[in-house]
Design an enzyme around this catalytic site. Structure first.
Site, PDB file in Angstrom:
ATOM      1  N   ASP A 663       0.832  -1.202   0.000  1.00 50.12           N
ATOM      2  CA  ASP A 663       0.000   0.000   0.000  1.00 50.12           C
ATOM      3  C   ASP A 663       0.866   1.252   0.000  1.00 50.12           C
ATOM      4  O   ASP A 663       0.605   2.211  -0.738  1.00 50.12           O
ATOM      5  CB  ASP A 663      -0.913  -0.033   1.230  1.00 50.12           C
ATOM      6  CG  ASP A 663      -1.843   1.171   1.277  1.00 50.12           C
ATOM      7  OD1 ASP A 663      -2.651   1.333   0.344  1.00 50.12           O
ATOM      8  OD2 ASP A 663      -1.745   1.956   2.235  1.00 50.12           O
ATOM      9  N   LYS A 667       1.353   4.147  -2.947  1.00 49.36           N
ATOM     10  CA  LYS A 667       1.155   5.569  -2.664  1.00 49.36           C
ATOM     11  C   LYS A 667       2.359   6.391  -3.100  1.00 49.36           C
ATOM     12  O   LYS A 667       2.211   7.488  -3.663  1.00 49.36           O
ATOM     13  CB  LYS A 667       0.887   5.773  -1.168  1.00 49.36           C
ATOM     14  CG  LYS A 667      -0.475   5.265  -0.708  1.00 49.36           C
ATOM     15  CD  LYS A 667      -0.639   5.399   0.790  1.00 49.36           C
ATOM     16  CE  LYS A 667      -2.002   4.919   1.250  1.00 49.36           C
ATOM     17  NZ  LYS A 667      -2.163   4.988   2.732  1.00 49.36           N
TER      18      LYS A 667
END
Length: 817
Positions: A663, A667
């Site tokens: 994740d 990002k």
């Protein structure tokens, strides 16, 4: 197309046709849509894609044929001019036939055409041409229907041409009203089962068999009469413009398409002289639930205008129409009976309350003046012009009325009134309305009438909070004044309502009314959405749903993403998305993909657009990992912190999705791309915090053995404490002299480091740039949570709507002269 027509066409051309429902539709094609061989071939393709064997096709005369036939009447007394004009008519029709047909089919139509030309010559030689006026004019539609039927028979399926003089019967003793019962019986009898039937527009007969016409633009009227008699479900007027606009787009380039019009408003537009709608077109549809569509045969894939019974969104539409060719007639001798006759026969646009004046369209002026002279009335007349604002119950909409009056300030208005039906405000002038004046009124009156449809995909924790916040946002934020919630979707169910979904009860309505759907169905609906703009908010975690962005951007749909999949996809897919977005002028806002509602995306965009150069992006990008390591001081085993965070909803359902670092890696990729760097996910090194033994375990087994993580994390913590530091999961992107390094992983930081002292769950972003060197720009705050993430999505929605509010799209008119 129906399966039967599909089978016939497949055998004829080896090209299968689309299967559509079997409800009857009426398709009308105007003269410009049939003007030449290329146009006719386009019409054939449209019918192949959109018609059913049970449908009816209504046609006007090809191109300028009707004008040419009128010219024959005008030159009746000049043999040389008459013969020259007749040769032109013959040559044009012969050319159409020869370009589209060959062999026996060509010979048959040329022979029939020759016989018709001989008939015209005979009428003139017998001095009967004027008496045969309507039969002469009827040839235009007859030739058009005959040709199209023959072309369809050779390319798609058997087709049958029907002469409307043998169908529509008008009662000459009752103001030439249609004899519905007899006309309906005739139409049913003339339609041939198993063939596509082509009916002539414009023409009819009276009860004595004499040819009559329905007036200019009468083919539209013919089509809606047919729809009424056949109880059709739908009527499509295929013309040279792709819908009804908020003003004549040839005069007002920034006119916007009115995707849906309420029946009574459309009828008022037609009454006032809209260039597309004929005044009588809508009358036959009033007694049936028949929708009328206006579409362009020159751009058949573009969604046109739909006219029918709609809800509040469609009723908000406002348009401006004008007419410089009107006549004002005044008489103190008007009686109730005379005014009743004028109303019945000449369709006045306006009648004074004191019954002393009427305003007529130019098409009725000669007949009306003749009638008044027969009544031996004393009257005066003068030319006037009109500009009108039209909308549902617009006379009672105070703000619109005030805007219209302000737009008219300083103009020499002869009269300002509201229509009797309340759907228009009328201003009459003694002088013509200039192009500049019409544009001024349109701009001031319709400035904020655009409708923005909002679709929300993903009704989980964040999605529901977004919807909870929506009603208050729609009320208090001016930029959202024209936003309407029209769609809700989860991975399996969807609720789409073109008339709007009550935002206050959205989740409840979804639970009660949603239906199963697949992505293809969703894309098809969105492709034909009836709004000026459509915004889709993607709050799903689904990479499969993000694949639909290609379709969304191709259709000009704007996307607001909390879903990171598309923004972190492989470079080829990402660049394709950007290219499609640029081509269609769609917008893609991704503020909520990183940092929830923190304005990191806005900061990056602002610096980049201002000319700054980003040199470093670093920080703590995961609220979950921020929470875990902020609380991990050795007093409680790491596994207990992890299980507690899972139970409180701070982690993904499988905590390993957070611990993997994927994740954070995605990002960082999204931010690097926003900063202008062309990276792929594999260009960013990623430290997976899940020990190898635990990576492939079933979730239940992983959670049961979570305590086996404690020694691994305990060693990491001890190492940090030996250095008087702490553990933090850091993302770093650095560009030094065009040498790029990018990594996400666990680091030991000094206890006084800016990334060390965070409130649990906080994110922190550090930006270094050419402008921010010694003192970097730092953005810090909650990086997770229902309110802040939903708030970030609302921030994107408001900013997008503000941008759309100042965006204008000049009308591109295809095919119109």
């Amino acid at each position: 197309m129906s399966q039967q027509l599909n089978k016939i066409a497949t055998e004829a051309s080896a090209e299968p046709l689309r299967v559509v429902p079997k409800e009857i539709s009426v398709h009308k094609f105007g003269g410009s849509s049939l003007a030449n061989a290329q146009c006719i071939e386009r019409v054939v393709a449209i019918l192949k894609d959109n018609a059913n064997l049970s449908d009816l096709v209504v046609v006007s005369a090809n191109g300028k044929t009707t004008d040419q036939l009128f010219a024959l009447l005008a030159n009746d007394n000049d043999e040389s001019e008459f013969n020259q004009q007749l040769e032109l008519v013959l040559a044009n029709q012969q050319q159409l036939i020869s370009e589209l047909l060959s062999g026996q089919n060509e010979h048959e139509l040329l022979s029939a055409l020759s016989a018709d030309i001989d008939q015209i010559k005979l009428w003139r030689s017998n001095i009967e041409l004027a008496a045969q006026r309507n039969n002469l004019l009827a040839f235009g539609e007859v030739w058009s229907a005959r040709l199209l039927a023959k072309v369809i028979s050779t390319k798609i399926c058997p087709a049958n041409a029907i002469d409307a003089r043998q169908v529509y019967i008008l009662d000459s003793t009752n103001n030439f009203q249609l004899d519905e019962s007899l006309s309906q019986q005739n139409l049913v009898n003339k339609k041939v089962t198993g063939q596509l039937n082509i009916l002539t527009g414009f023409i009819a007969s009276d009860e004595q068999g004499r040819a009559q016409t329905l007036g200019r633009n009468g083919s539209d009227f013919s089509a809606t009469i047919a729809a009424h008699l056949l109880n059709a479900s739908n009527t499509v007027l295929w013309t040279d413009i792709d819908g009804i606009y908020s003003a004549d787009p040839r005069v007002v380039p920034n006119a916007r398409k009115l995707h849906r019009l309420e029946n009574s408003v459309a009828k008022e537009l037609g009454r006032l002289g809209n260039p597309v709608l004929h005044a009588n077109t809508l009358n036959p549809l009033a007694t049936h639930n028949i929708h009328l569509h206006v579409a362009s045969s020159f751009a058949p894939t573009i969604t046109g205008t739909e006219i029918g019974a709609f809800g509040e969104i469609a009723k908000q539409e406002i348009s401006v129409t004008h007419n410089n060719d009107l006549l004002y007639i005044h008489s103190d001798e008007f009686t109730a009976d005379i005014l009743a006759q004028i109303e019945l026969r000449f369709q006045p646009l306006y009648q004074c309350v004191d019954q002393t004046c009427v305003v007529l369209s130019q098409q009725f002026v000669d007949l009306a003046l003749q009638y008044l002279e027969q009544q031996q009335l004393s009257f005066s007349q003068k030319p006037v012009s009109l500009i009108a604002v039209v909308g549902y119950n617009i006379a009672s909409r105070g703000e619109i009325k005030a805007r219209f009056k302000r737009a008219l300030t300083g103009e020499p208005i002869a009269k300002f009134v509201g229509s009797e039906n309340g759907h228009s405000l009328l201003a009459f002038f003694d002088d013509a309305c200039s192009v500049e004046f019409v544009n001024k009124v349109h701009n001031k009156v319709t400035k904020d009438t655009r409708n923005i449809g909002l679709v929300v995909a993903g009704l989980g924790n964040i999605g529901q909070r977004f919807l909870e916040m929506l009603p208050a946002q729609l009320t208090r934020v001016h930029a959202l004044e024209n936003v309407h919630l029209v769609g809700l979707a989860t991975s399996k169910k969807a609720l789409i309502n073109t008339d709007g979904i009550d935002a206050k009860h959205a989740v409840e309505l979804f639970s009660e009314q949603s239906k199963n759907y697949d992505n293809k169905q969703l894309v098809q609906w969105l492709e034909h959405h009836p709004y000026d703009e459509l915004v889709l908010v993607d709050i799903t975690p689904s990479s499969a749903f993000s694949d639909l962005y290609h379709d969304f951007f191709e259709q000009g749909i704007h996307v607001i993403s909390a879903n990171k999949s598309a923004g972190a996809s492989d470079p080829e897919n990402y660049h394709n998305l950007l290219a499609k977005m640029e081509l269609s002028k769609s917008k893609w806002l991704v503020n909520a993909t990183v940092g929830a509602g923190l304005p990191i995306n806005y900061a990056l965009n602002d610096l980049k657009q201002s000319g700054d150069v980003i040199e470093e992006i670093s920080g703590i990008f995961s609220g979950t990992l921020s929470l875990l390591f902020a609380n991990f001081d050795g007093s409680v085993p790491f596994s207990e912190l992890l299980i507690d965070a899972l139970e409180q909803g701070f982690t993904e359902p499988d905590p390993r999705d957070d611990l993997s670092g994927l994740d954070v890696q995605r990002k960082l990729l999204i931010l690097a791309r926003l900063a202008g760097y062309d990276l792929a996910l594999e260009d960013i090194a990623c430290e997976n915090l899940v020990p190898e033994f635990a990576q492939k375990l079933e979730l239940s087994e992983f959670l049961a053995r979570a305590n086996e993580l404690d020694s691994y994390y305990g060693d990491k913590l001890a190492q940090a404490q030996q250095q008087n530091g702490c553990l933090r999961y850091i993302a770093r992107f650095i560009d030094v002299d065009n040498k790029i390094s990018a990594r996400v992983g666990l680091e030991i930081l000094p206890n006084d480091h800016a990334f060390a002292n965070l409130t649990p769950c906080d994110n922190v972003f550090l930006l270094k740039s050419a402008w921010y060197q010694d003192n970097p720009l730092i953005i810090r705050g909650p990086g997770a949570g229902r309110d802040v993430t939903a708030g970030g999505l609302h921030s994107d929605l408001v900013n997008l709507c503000k941008e759309l509010a100042v965006t204008t799209k000049a009308v591109e008119i295809k095919g119109i002269n």
